[in-house]
Motif scaffolding. Structure first.
Motif, PDB file in Angstrom:
ATOM      1  N   THR A 197       0.858  -1.186   0.000  1.00 11.15           N
ATOM      2  CA  THR A 197       0.000   0.000   0.000  1.00 11.15           C
ATOM      3  C   THR A 197       0.893   1.234   0.000  1.00 11.15           C
ATOM      4  O   THR A 197       2.099   1.147   0.218  1.00 11.15           O
ATOM      5  CB  THR A 197      -0.909   0.029   1.238  1.00 11.15           C
ATOM      6  OG1 THR A 197      -0.093   0.070   2.405  1.00 11.15           O
ATOM      7  CG2 THR A 197      -1.813  -1.181   1.290  1.00 11.15           C
ATOM      8  N   ILE A 198       0.295   2.391  -0.204  1.00  9.90           N
ATOM      9  CA  ILE A 198       1.066   3.633  -0.243  1.00  9.90           C
ATOM     10  C   ILE A 198       1.863   3.812   1.044  1.00  9.90           C
ATOM     11  O   ILE A 198       3.013   4.196   1.024  1.00  9.90           O
ATOM     12  CB  ILE A 198       0.131   4.852  -0.451  1.00  9.90           C
ATOM     13  CG1 ILE A 198      -0.593   4.742  -1.798  1.00  9.90           C
ATOM     14  CG2 ILE A 198       0.894   6.154  -0.361  1.00  9.90           C
ATOM     15  CD1 ILE A 198       0.291   4.798  -3.000  1.00  9.90           C
ATOM     16  N   GLY A 199       1.271   3.502   2.191  1.00 10.36           N
ATOM     17  CA  GLY A 199       1.958   3.643   3.465  1.00 10.36           C
ATOM     18  C   GLY A 199       3.126   2.693   3.621  1.00 10.36           C
ATOM     19  O   GLY A 199       3.988   2.901   4.457  1.00 10.36           O
ATOM     20  N   GLN A 200       3.177   1.648   2.809  1.00 13.17           N
ATOM     21  CA  GLN A 200       4.250   0.674   2.899  1.00 13.17           C
ATOM     22  C   GLN A 200       5.319   0.888   1.834  1.00 13.17           C
ATOM     23  O   GLN A 200       6.236   0.096   1.725  1.00 13.17           O
ATOM     24  CB  GLN A 200       3.680  -0.740   2.758  1.00 13.17           C
ATOM     25  CG  GLN A 200       2.740  -1.120   3.868  1.00 13.17           C
ATOM     26  CD  GLN A 200       2.054  -2.442   3.577  1.00 13.17           C
ATOM     27  OE1 GLN A 200       1.661  -2.715   2.456  1.00 13.17           O
ATOM     28  NE2 GLN A 200       1.907  -3.246   4.598  1.00 13.17           N
ATOM     29  N   PHE A 201       5.189   1.943   1.047  1.00 15.72           N
ATOM     30  CA  PHE A 201       6.175   2.202   0.005  1.00 15.72           C
ATOM     31  C   PHE A 201       7.546   2.437   0.616  1.00 15.72           C
ATOM     32  O   PHE A 201       7.698   3.177   1.583  1.00 15.72           O
ATOM     33  CB  PHE A 201       5.795   3.448  -0.795  1.00 15.72           C
ATOM     34  CG  PHE A 201       4.910   3.194  -1.973  1.00 15.72           C
ATOM     35  CD1 PHE A 201       4.328   1.964  -2.199  1.00 15.72           C
ATOM     36  CD2 PHE A 201       4.650   4.206  -2.872  1.00 15.72           C
ATOM     37  CE1 PHE A 201       3.509   1.745  -3.290  1.00 15.72           C
ATOM     38  CE2 PHE A 201       3.839   3.998  -3.959  1.00 15.72           C
ATOM     39  CZ  PHE A 201       3.264   2.766  -4.177  1.00 15.72           C
ATOM     40  N   THR A 202       8.532   1.826   0.017  1.00 12.59           N
ATOM     41  CA  THR A 202       9.913   2.150   0.354  1.00 12.59           C
ATOM     42  C   THR A 202      10.289   3.374  -0.471  1.00 12.59           C
ATOM     43  O   THR A 202       9.581   3.737  -1.420  1.00 12.59           O
ATOM     44  CB  THR A 202      10.857   0.982  -0.003  1.00 12.59           C
ATOM     45  OG1 THR A 202      10.872   0.832  -1.426  1.00 12.59           O
ATOM     46  CG2 THR A 202      10.410  -0.320   0.668  1.00 12.59           C
ATOM     47  N   PRO A 203      11.406   4.007  -0.165  1.00 15.34           N
ATOM     48  CA  PRO A 203      11.836   5.128  -1.023  1.00 15.34           C
ATOM     49  C   PRO A 203      11.997   4.707  -2.485  1.00 15.34           C
ATOM     50  O   PRO A 203      11.722   5.476  -3.391  1.00 15.34           O
ATOM     51  CB  PRO A 203      13.173   5.538  -0.415  1.00 15.34           C
ATOM     52  CG  PRO A 203      13.060   5.143   1.022  1.00 15.34           C
ATOM     53  CD  PRO A 203      12.243   3.875   1.013  1.00 15.34           C
ATOM     54  N   PHE A 204      12.400   3.464  -2.718  1.00 15.45           N
ATOM     55  CA  PHE A 204      12.557   2.975  -4.088  1.00 15.45           C
ATOM     56  C   PHE A 204      11.208   2.861  -4.787  1.00 15.45           C
ATOM     57  O   PHE A 204      11.089   3.189  -5.961  1.00 15.45           O
ATOM     58  CB  PHE A 204      13.272   1.618  -4.089  1.00 15.45           C
ATOM     59  CG  PHE A 204      14.613   1.666  -3.413  1.00 15.45           C
ATOM     60  CD1 PHE A 204      15.666   2.360  -3.985  1.00 15.45           C
ATOM     61  CD2 PHE A 204      14.806   1.050  -2.191  1.00 15.45           C
ATOM     62  CE1 PHE A 204      16.901   2.428  -3.364  1.00 15.45           C
ATOM     63  CE2 PHE A 204      16.039   1.108  -1.558  1.00 15.45           C
ATOM     64  CZ  PHE A 204      17.084   1.799  -2.147  1.00 15.45           C
ATOM     65  N   ASP A 205      10.172   2.380  -4.074  1.00 13.53           N
ATOM     66  CA  ASP A 205       8.831   2.290  -4.641  1.00 13.53           C
ATOM     67  C   ASP A 205       8.317   3.678  -5.024  1.00 13.53           C
ATOM     68  O   ASP A 205       7.732   3.864  -6.090  1.00 13.53           O
ATOM     69  CB  ASP A 205       7.848   1.655  -3.659  1.00 13.53           C
ATOM     70  CG  ASP A 205       8.179   0.219  -3.320  1.00 13.53           C
ATOM     71  OD1 ASP A 205       8.723  -0.489  -4.182  1.00 13.53           O
ATOM     72  OD2 ASP A 205       7.870  -0.189  -2.181  1.00 13.53           O
ATOM     73  N   LEU A 206       8.519   4.636  -4.140  1.00 13.66           N
ATOM     74  CA  LEU A 206       8.072   6.001  -4.397  1.00 13.66           C
ATOM     75  C   LEU A 206       8.790   6.571  -5.623  1.00 13.66           C
ATOM     76  O   LEU A 206       8.174   7.222  -6.474  1.00 13.66           O
ATOM     77  CB  LEU A 206       8.315   6.879  -3.174  1.00 13.66           C
ATOM     78  CG  LEU A 206       7.838   8.321  -3.269  1.00 13.66           C
ATOM     79  CD1 LEU A 206       6.348   8.386  -3.555  1.00 13.66           C
ATOM     80  CD2 LEU A 206       8.164   9.061  -1.985  1.00 13.66           C
ATOM     81  N   LEU A 207      10.078   6.312  -5.727  1.00 10.93           N
ATOM     82  CA  LEU A 207      10.846   6.781  -6.872  1.00 10.93           C
ATOM     83  C   LEU A 207      10.305   6.188  -8.175  1.00 10.93           C
ATOM     84  O   LEU A 207      10.152   6.894  -9.175  1.00 10.93           O
ATOM     85  CB  LEU A 207      12.326   6.417  -6.696  1.00 10.93           C
ATOM     86  CG  LEU A 207      13.267   6.862  -7.807  1.00 10.93           C
ATOM     87  CD1 LEU A 207      13.258   8.377  -7.958  1.00 10.93           C
ATOM     88  CD2 LEU A 207      14.662   6.358  -7.527  1.00 10.93           C
ATOM     89  N   VAL A 208       9.976   4.907  -8.163  1.00  9.36           N
ATOM     90  CA  VAL A 208       9.426   4.265  -9.357  1.00  9.36           C
ATOM     91  C   VAL A 208       8.108   4.924  -9.756  1.00  9.36           C
ATOM     92  O   VAL A 208       7.870   5.207 -10.933  1.00  9.36           O
ATOM     93  CB  VAL A 208       9.252   2.745  -9.142  1.00  9.36           C
ATOM     94  CG1 VAL A 208       8.404   2.126 -10.234  1.00  9.36           C
ATOM     95  CG2 VAL A 208      10.606   2.059  -9.085  1.00  9.36           C
ATOM     96  N   VAL A 209       7.246   5.204  -8.781  1.00  9.79           N
ATOM     97  CA  VAL A 209       5.965   5.842  -9.079  1.00  9.79           C
ATOM     98  C   VAL A 209       6.184   7.232  -9.686  1.00  9.79           C
ATOM     99  O   VAL A 209       5.540   7.599 -10.678  1.00  9.79           O
ATOM    100  CB  VAL A 209       5.084   5.921  -7.816  1.00  9.79           C
ATOM    101  CG1 VAL A 209       3.883   6.819  -8.035  1.00  9.79           C
ATOM    102  CG2 VAL A 209       4.643   4.534  -7.405  1.00  9.79           C
TER     103      VAL A 209
END
Length: 157
Positions: free
Chosen positions: A33-45
């Motif tokens: 979920t959005i709250g579980q995003f790692t910094p890498f996940d956020l960067l990909v988005v």
């Protein structure tokens, strides 16, 4: 500023195609979920949004083209939300089903690996449920990325 160089219907088709393709890719990527995003996940988005921005409007830089693309994305999202609320099979296809990731005091590491979820997330869910591993009857990775813990009953069943 307002004059478009691309036909409006092409922008609608582009936005719909990009939306559906990204939805497919995100479903493949896992259940965080959005709250579980790692910094890498956020960067990909963030990079995904940049990567598809020209695909949405076909290079048309007008405000009108941007508004049409935005409206199309919001409309498709609203339509899919209504359809998934009405049709269970579509909801399962779009959002997924809960997956068993722990049973009878054991964490199912192979399943976690398949779902791209670290064991630490199950351990955190156990702490949040105030449940020790030995007392866990089942742990489920929910469709929204959260982990639900079911305890054994007091008699150990």
């Amino acid at each position: 500023m307002w004059e478009m160089t691309t036909p409006w219907w092409e922008i609608v088709l582009r936005a719909a195609g990009v939306y559906l393709f990204l939805l497919f890719l995100i479903r493949l990527s896992g259940r965080r979920t959005i709250g579980q995003f790692t910094p890498f996940d956020l960067l990909v988005v963030m990079l995904l949004s940049e990567a598809v921005s020209n695909a949405l409007t076909g290079g048309d830089q007008s405000v009108t083209a941007g508004l049409i693309a935005a409206f199309t994305l919001i409309a498709i999202n609203a339509i899919i939300a209504r359809l998934t609320a009405r049709f269970t099979r579509l909801q399962v296809m779009m959002e997924g089903e809960p997956v068993l990731v722990g049973k009878d005091g054991r964490i199912l590491h192979k399943v976690l690996l398949q779902q791209h979820v670290p064991p630490a997330d199950v351990e955190q869910a156990l702490r949040e449920a105030d449940c020790e591993l030995k007392d866990m009857r089942c742990a489920f990775l929910e469709a929204d990325g959260s982990i639900s813990i079911l305890r054994k009953d007091p008699e150990g069943h």
